[in-house]
Motif scaffolding. Structure first.
Motif, PDB file in Angstrom:
ATOM      1  N   ARG A 551      -7.368  -2.711  -7.693  1.00 22.72           N
ATOM      2  CA  ARG A 551      -6.770  -3.743  -6.860  1.00 22.72           C
ATOM      3  C   ARG A 551      -6.213  -4.863  -7.732  1.00 22.72           C
ATOM      4  O   ARG A 551      -6.848  -5.293  -8.693  1.00 22.72           O
ATOM      5  CB  ARG A 551      -7.816  -4.295  -5.893  1.00 22.72           C
ATOM      6  CG  ARG A 551      -7.251  -5.264  -4.897  1.00 22.72           C
ATOM      7  CD  ARG A 551      -8.253  -5.781  -3.870  1.00 22.72           C
ATOM      8  NE  ARG A 551      -9.572  -5.235  -3.934  1.00 22.72           N
ATOM      9  CZ  ARG A 551     -10.660  -6.000  -3.960  1.00 22.72           C
ATOM     10  NH1 ARG A 551     -10.565  -7.317  -4.015  1.00 22.72           N
ATOM     11  NH2 ARG A 551     -11.853  -5.457  -3.971  1.00 22.72           N
ATOM     12  N   TYR A 552      -5.029  -5.326  -7.363  1.00 24.41           N
ATOM     13  CA  TYR A 552      -4.375  -6.429  -8.063  1.00 24.41           C
ATOM     14  C   TYR A 552      -4.111  -7.519  -7.041  1.00 24.41           C
ATOM     15  O   TYR A 552      -3.427  -7.298  -6.042  1.00 24.41           O
ATOM     16  CB  TYR A 552      -3.078  -5.932  -8.692  1.00 24.41           C
ATOM     17  CG  TYR A 552      -2.159  -7.021  -9.187  1.00 24.41           C
ATOM     18  CD1 TYR A 552      -2.546  -7.860 -10.221  1.00 24.41           C
ATOM     19  CD2 TYR A 552      -0.896  -7.190  -8.623  1.00 24.41           C
ATOM     20  CE1 TYR A 552      -1.688  -8.844 -10.681  1.00 24.41           C
ATOM     21  CE2 TYR A 552      -0.038  -8.164  -9.079  1.00 24.41           C
ATOM     22  CZ  TYR A 552      -0.437  -9.001 -10.103  1.00 24.41           C
ATOM     23  OH  TYR A 552       0.402  -9.974 -10.566  1.00 24.41           O
ATOM     24  N   GLN A 553      -4.671  -8.716  -7.252  1.00 28.07           N
ATOM     25  CA  GLN A 553      -4.641  -9.742  -6.215  1.00 28.07           C
ATOM     26  C   GLN A 553      -4.253 -11.106  -6.768  1.00 28.07           C
ATOM     27  O   GLN A 553      -5.089 -11.963  -6.996  1.00 28.07           O
ATOM     28  CB  GLN A 553      -6.022  -9.836  -5.528  1.00 28.07           C
ATOM     29  CG  GLN A 553      -6.046 -10.756  -4.338  1.00 28.07           C
ATOM     30  CD  GLN A 553      -7.396 -10.719  -3.653  1.00 28.07           C
ATOM     31  OE1 GLN A 553      -8.196  -9.828  -3.857  1.00 28.07           O
ATOM     32  NE2 GLN A 553      -7.647 -11.723  -2.823  1.00 28.07           N
ATOM     33  N   TYR A 557      -1.048 -12.537  -1.910  1.00 26.59           N
ATOM     34  CA  TYR A 557      -0.884 -11.161  -1.454  1.00 26.59           C
ATOM     35  C   TYR A 557      -1.745 -10.243  -2.319  1.00 26.59           C
ATOM     36  O   TYR A 557      -2.299 -10.648  -3.333  1.00 26.59           O
ATOM     37  CB  TYR A 557       0.576 -10.728  -1.500  1.00 26.59           C
ATOM     38  CG  TYR A 557       1.133 -10.544  -2.895  1.00 26.59           C
ATOM     39  CD1 TYR A 557       1.186  -9.287  -3.484  1.00 26.59           C
ATOM     40  CD2 TYR A 557       1.604 -11.629  -3.620  1.00 26.59           C
ATOM     41  CE1 TYR A 557       1.691  -9.104  -4.756  1.00 26.59           C
ATOM     42  CE2 TYR A 557       2.115 -11.461  -4.904  1.00 26.59           C
ATOM     43  CZ  TYR A 557       2.161 -10.197  -5.465  1.00 26.59           C
ATOM     44  OH  TYR A 557       2.662 -10.038  -6.714  1.00 26.59           O
ATOM     45  N   GLU A 558      -1.827  -9.012  -1.903  1.00 26.25           N
ATOM     46  CA  GLU A 558      -2.670  -8.055  -2.611  1.00 26.25           C
ATOM     47  C   GLU A 558      -1.945  -6.731  -2.723  1.00 26.25           C
ATOM     48  O   GLU A 558      -1.236  -6.317  -1.806  1.00 26.25           O
ATOM     49  CB  GLU A 558      -3.981  -7.862  -1.859  1.00 26.25           C
ATOM     50  CG  GLU A 558      -4.927  -6.867  -2.496  1.00 26.25           C
ATOM     51  CD  GLU A 558      -6.221  -6.785  -1.703  1.00 26.25           C
ATOM     52  OE1 GLU A 558      -6.356  -5.812  -0.953  1.00 26.25           O
ATOM     53  OE2 GLU A 558      -7.043  -7.684  -1.830  1.00 26.25           O
ATOM     54  N   SER A 559      -2.114  -6.060  -3.867  1.00 26.27           N
ATOM     55  CA  SER A 559      -1.477  -4.762  -4.084  1.00 26.27           C
ATOM     56  C   SER A 559      -2.499  -3.768  -4.607  1.00 26.27           C
ATOM     57  O   SER A 559      -3.513  -4.145  -5.202  1.00 26.27           O
ATOM     58  CB  SER A 559      -0.325  -4.879  -5.086  1.00 26.27           C
ATOM     59  OG  SER A 559       0.718  -5.680  -4.581  1.00 26.27           O
ATOM     60  N   ALA A 561      -2.915  -0.860  -7.412  1.00 24.31           N
ATOM     61  CA  ALA A 561      -2.313  -0.672  -8.727  1.00 24.31           C
ATOM     62  C   ALA A 561      -2.723   0.662  -9.321  1.00 24.31           C
ATOM     63  O   ALA A 561      -3.867   1.096  -9.172  1.00 24.31           O
ATOM     64  CB  ALA A 561      -2.725  -1.807  -9.665  1.00 24.31           C
ATOM     65  N   LEU A 582       2.724  -0.748  -8.626  1.00 23.98           N
ATOM     66  CA  LEU A 582       2.093  -1.561  -7.599  1.00 23.98           C
ATOM     67  C   LEU A 582       2.559  -1.092  -6.224  1.00 23.98           C
ATOM     68  O   LEU A 582       3.751  -0.878  -6.010  1.00 23.98           O
ATOM     69  CB  LEU A 582       2.433  -3.036  -7.785  1.00 23.98           C
ATOM     70  CG  LEU A 582       1.918  -3.695  -9.063  1.00 23.98           C
ATOM     71  CD1 LEU A 582       2.398  -5.132  -9.139  1.00 23.98           C
ATOM     72  CD2 LEU A 582       0.392  -3.633  -9.135  1.00 23.98           C
ATOM     73  N   ILE A 583       1.606  -0.943  -5.311  1.00 28.73           N
ATOM     74  CA  ILE A 583       1.892  -0.517  -3.938  1.00 28.73           C
ATOM     75  C   ILE A 583       1.263  -1.534  -3.006  1.00 28.73           C
ATOM     76  O   ILE A 583       0.067  -1.858  -3.135  1.00 28.73           O
ATOM     77  CB  ILE A 583       1.324   0.883  -3.650  1.00 28.73           C
ATOM     78  CG1 ILE A 583       1.960   1.917  -4.581  1.00 28.73           C
ATOM     79  CG2 ILE A 583       1.538   1.265  -2.190  1.00 28.73           C
ATOM     80  CD1 ILE A 583       1.313   3.287  -4.493  1.00 28.73           C
ATOM     81  N   THR A 584       2.033  -2.037  -2.058  1.00 26.80           N
ATOM     82  CA  THR A 584       1.500  -2.984  -1.076  1.00 26.80           C
ATOM     83  C   THR A 584       1.056  -2.219   0.165  1.00 26.80           C
ATOM     84  O   THR A 584       1.894  -1.630   0.871  1.00 26.80           O
ATOM     85  CB  THR A 584       2.559  -4.029  -0.684  1.00 26.80           C
ATOM     86  OG1 THR A 584       2.990  -4.719  -1.866  1.00 26.80           O
ATOM     87  CG2 THR A 584       1.978  -5.032   0.304  1.00 26.80           C
TER      88      THR A 584
END
Length: 620
Positions: A551-553, A557-559, A561, A582-584
């Motif tokens: 997770r990339y935050q 927002y948050e994506s 990874a 990165l995918i939302t």
């Protein structure tokens, strides 16, 4: 017309060629415990078409059984290959009806390891192209539960399918491979890695599927790190998953939202089955056996006294396998508290040995170590194929270990948590996981055991790798060690997140446990952006690349990874944007598992609140 049934005018080319060729025999041997194999007896047989006389198959649109097609060459380990009967003995025509797992078959080949059958996949009919080969394989019933073989399918010199070791105890196994654009087919049987005694193997109903006109090739692979839009809907299917596994028939099993979903290789939902869990039970890991059966492990929570280890086995159709344990379930209390406390047992990972045994790792209360009180330590458990404890391993099938005496900087009850396990080709077992160092840090470790459960002292330092064994100036600071994976060759990869920081550390430990690479990075495309980078899954591809999902935050927002590294742990900048995809997601989610499909594309399963999440496929 397709040719799956008998015709009155069968081509005689293949049967005559196979049965008419001579064989080399060794002197007669006395019959002892090895039966016909005593004193080194062997009856190898071979056939090769005349040089330059390559005969294409006369393939029709539809399904074509290879029985009717001319062969290029063949070898066999004991007498001639037999047509529509088992291998029998060294003479032609001495087999019986093909039979595997108590079921008989009319069409196929009876062979003996080591064996090979070879065809050309070029049709003599204009405009006919072929895209699939399927059928069944198994050890013939004429040898009882003896014999051990591995079936392999090779196309244009590359192995595309491997059954794993199969014995006379196994039922028939289905295979299906893509033959699009391929011209050379070899069906190979090896001796399973031991010897060729009683290795009677059957290729049952091997069938090539063809069509009139050009076969549409698989969709072109997009840029590395992009969603594969040929998968599901624009690269994803709405199937949440905490765990994933590849089945031998090419399908994918996804565990999440209280069910098991079987997906086709391209994301079609083939079926769903509720998880076979009772109240208070949970799952942590799964593995698919070569025969298609599925082993699940986790914990069974007790009403007032902790939890026990839970192992479940399902048939290929995902019904309980009643030949395993008690109606398909094994429940074990493995805790050994010195002070009379309860158990908090939990299985965390599972794998298989080449002979069908099941290796389970997890955590249980133990009075072992330097502490004066009971604490959680790791266990390694080996079960027989029927679910019974393997008395040849450790003590009654289990070994225990705590690591607070070897972990650097430990001032805390370490509470070992195994995260992954692998059985090497020689039977040695590698276990990797994490332990507490304090309330604000954890550390990774790896252990190696000999096949009988004793510590392999040639690994790391006295059988253990810890960060102290391979200190590195590249260290990224205090971290929470996270997901681990063990490769088939015994390398260990660990992904760790920083405590109250913004990065992730990757460690790759050598197969001997005495060297390690270490790198630090952030999931975000811009260093210093202030994200919270949390790795939750790690995988090593067949070519040695390392995949890390998490997770990339950054603020707002948050994506999800996915990061790809080379074998040297340098970011692969050809993947995604500077090595990162990165995918939302539509809602909050974490990466559950990573899987590399045959052909190289990546599956990433995710899970979130209220049974949310999805499964994505990403171009390599």
């Amino acid at each position: 017309m397709s040719r799956l049934t008998y015709r009155t005018f069968l081509p005689l080319t293949l049967p005559l060629l196979l049965l008419a060729c001579g064989q080399t025999t060794s002197p007669a041997a006395s019959q002892d415990d090895l039966g016909p194999y005593a004193n080194g007896a062997s009856y190898p047989w071979s056939y090769t078409q005349q040089p330059g006389n390559v005969t294409p198959l006369v393939l029709d649109p539809g399904a074509n059984n290879l029985y009717y097609e001319p062969i290029l060459s063949a070898t066999n380990g004991w007498g001639p290959i037999e047509i529509n009967t088992s291998n029998g003995e060294q003479n032609k025509g001495d087999g019986r009806k093909l039979s595997v797992g108590g079921k008989t078959y009319d069409v196929g080949y009876g062979v003996h390891a080591d064996s090979e059958l070879r065809w050309s996949l070029r049709s003599t009919l204009a405009g006919v192209t072929c895209n699939k080969l399927d059928g069944y394989v198994g050890v013939d019933d004429e040898v009882g539960d003896r014999g051990s073989v591995t079936f392999q399918i090779w196309l244009d010199g590359a192995k595309v399918w491997d059954s794993g070791v199969m014995t006379g105890k196994d039922g028939a196994r289905f295979y299906s491979v893509d033959t699009t654009g391929k011209t050379d087919l070899r069906l190979v049987v090896t001796n399973g890695g031991d010897n060729f005694y009683y290795d009677h193997a059957d290729w049952i109903q091997p069938t090539v599927h063809c069509q009139q006109g050009t076969v549409t090739p698989p969709p072109a692979t997009g840029a590395p790190g992009t969603l594969d839009t040929s998968y599901g809907t624009n690269g994803s299917v709405p199937v949440p998953g905490l765990l994933a596994a590849l089945a031998g028939d090419g399908t994918n099993l996804i565990l999440g939202a209280g069910k098991i979903t079987r997906l086709s290789p391209d994301g079609a939902v083939l079926g769903t089955t509720p998880l076979p869990l009772q109240n208070g039970e949970s799952l942590s890991s799964l593995v698919v056996q070569p025969d298609g059966k599925v082993v699940l492990v986790g914990a069974r929570t007790l009403s007032a006294d902790g939890s026990d280890v839970l192992v479940i086995r399902l048939n290929p159709d995902l019904t309980p396998d009643t030949s395993f344990g008690d109606a398909g379930r094994v429940v074990l209390n493995l805790s050994v508290p010195a002070n009379g406390g309860g158990s908090t047992d939990r299985a965390t990972a599972v794998t298989l040995t080449s002979d069908g045994k099941i290796v389970v790792v997890g955590t249980a209360i133990q009075p072992i170590g330097v502490s004066a009180y009971d604490q959680q330590g790791l266990f390694v458990l080996r079960l027989g194929a029927n679910g019974s404890r393997d008395s040849t391993f450790g003590t009654n099938g289990v070994i225990y270990r705590q690591l607070e005496d070897v972990l650097p900087g430990s001032n805390y009850s370490t509470n070992e948590e195994p995260g992954s396990v692998a059985v090497l080709a020689d039977g040695r077992i590698v276990v990797a996981g994490t332990s507490n160092l304090s309330t604000t840090a954890t550390a990774a470790w790896a252990l190696r055991y000999l096949p009988n459960g004793t510590v392999d002292t040639t690994y790391g330092q006295n059988g253990v790798w810890t960060p102290a064994v391979t200190p590195s100036p590249q260290g990224c600071g205090g971290a929470f060690a996270g997901p681990t994976t063990v490769t088939p060759t015994g390398e260990v990869v660990v992904a760790s997140s920083f405590y109250r920081a913004n990065g992730v550390e990757i460690d790759r430990i050598s197969a001997d446990g005495r060297a390690a690479l270490k790198r630090c990075f952030e999931f975000g495309p811009t260093a210093g952006a202030g994200p919270l980078s949390i790795p939750t899954a790690v995988e090593v591809t067949p070519t040695g690349q390392v995949l890390v999902g998490g997770r990339y935050q950054p603020s707002g927002y948050e994506s999800l990874a996915l990061v790809r590294f080379g074998a040297d742990l340098m970011l692969d900048t050809t993947f995604g944007k500077n090595g990162v995809t990165l995918i939302t997601p539509e809602q909050y989610a974490d990466v559950g598992d990573l899987l590399v499909q045959p052909g190289g594309r990546y599956l990433m399963t995710t899970f979130g609140y209220d049974n949310g999440g999805a499964t994505y496929r990403i171009n390599p």
